[in-house]
Write a protein that holds these residues in place. Sequence first.
Motif, PDB file in Angstrom:
ATOM      1  N   ASP A   2      -1.909  -6.537 -12.097  1.00  0.00           N
ATOM      2  CA  ASP A   2      -0.632  -5.904 -11.741  1.00  0.00           C
ATOM      3  C   ASP A   2      -0.832  -4.678 -10.851  1.00  0.00           C
ATOM      4  O   ASP A   2       0.036  -4.342 -10.055  1.00  0.00           O
ATOM      5  CB  ASP A   2       0.125  -5.491 -13.000  1.00  0.00           C
ATOM      6  N   TYR A   3      -1.968  -4.008 -10.985  1.00  0.00           N
ATOM      7  CA  TYR A   3      -2.218  -2.810 -10.187  1.00  0.00           C
ATOM      8  C   TYR A   3      -2.364  -3.115  -8.701  1.00  0.00           C
ATOM      9  O   TYR A   3      -2.061  -2.286  -7.864  1.00  0.00           O
ATOM     10  CB  TYR A   3      -3.489  -2.100 -10.668  1.00  0.00           C
ATOM     11  N   ASP A   5      -1.288  -6.258  -7.255  1.00  0.00           N
ATOM     12  CA  ASP A   5      -0.306  -7.245  -6.819  1.00  0.00           C
ATOM     13  C   ASP A   5       0.880  -6.532  -6.161  1.00  0.00           C
ATOM     14  O   ASP A   5       1.591  -5.764  -6.796  1.00  0.00           O
ATOM     15  CB  ASP A   5       0.174  -8.075  -8.014  1.00  0.00           C
ATOM     16  N   ARG A   7       3.693  -7.662  -5.255  1.00  0.00           N
ATOM     17  CA  ARG A   7       4.996  -8.079  -5.792  1.00  0.00           C
ATOM     18  C   ARG A   7       5.311  -7.376  -7.115  1.00  0.00           C
ATOM     19  O   ARG A   7       6.446  -7.365  -7.545  1.00  0.00           O
ATOM     20  CB  ARG A   7       5.027  -9.591  -5.975  1.00  0.00           C
ATOM     21  N   LYS A   8       4.295  -6.805  -7.751  1.00  0.00           N
ATOM     22  CA  LYS A   8       4.510  -6.091  -9.014  1.00  0.00           C
ATOM     23  C   LYS A   8       4.352  -4.596  -8.745  1.00  0.00           C
ATOM     24  O   LYS A   8       5.109  -4.030  -7.982  1.00  0.00           O
ATOM     25  CB  LYS A   8       3.553  -6.606 -10.080  1.00  0.00           C
ATOM     26  N   ALA A   9       3.380  -3.963  -9.339  1.00  0.00           N
ATOM     27  CA  ALA A   9       3.186  -2.524  -9.153  1.00  0.00           C
ATOM     28  C   ALA A   9       2.600  -2.208  -7.780  1.00  0.00           C
ATOM     29  O   ALA A   9       3.089  -1.324  -7.085  1.00  0.00           O
ATOM     30  CB  ALA A   9       2.291  -1.960 -10.250  1.00  0.00           C
TER      31      ALA A   9
END
Length: 140
Positions: A2-3, A5, A7-9
């Motif tokens: 997530d760090y 990506d 599209r996320k964070a």
Amino acid sequence: PDYVDERKAGVFANDPFQSLDQEGVGLLIKLAIEKGRKARPNLKIGICGEHGGEAKSVKFCAANGFNYVSCSPFRVPIARLAAAHVALKYSAKSVAKKPATSSPKGKKTVAKKAVKKVVTSSPKGKKKTAPKKTKTAKRK
């Protein structure tokens, strides 16, 4: 994941659990080394874990005066290659300052010392150094 990506964070370009954040954490490390060596000049500095086997992190460690890096066995080739690149870079600078009659042997010596400083961690967590080459008896 997530760090990194987008599209996320998408906070970091590289995974912070594998690659050292040289701007943020690196600044804190430099400060700690400076203060630690001011108090104890011969203080040994090292890093252990996934960061010790990532090429950019190894180069950062060498540039900031670390004595060693430690990593899992499967990352050792990457760490050794990065250490050799750093050693050759620094030896090339020192050789360039010497007269043209100097021997190129200095490059190999510096690179070997840097590569030998890479330490691996065994699966049981015990540290071991890279195996040394042994001389074999010649057959007649």
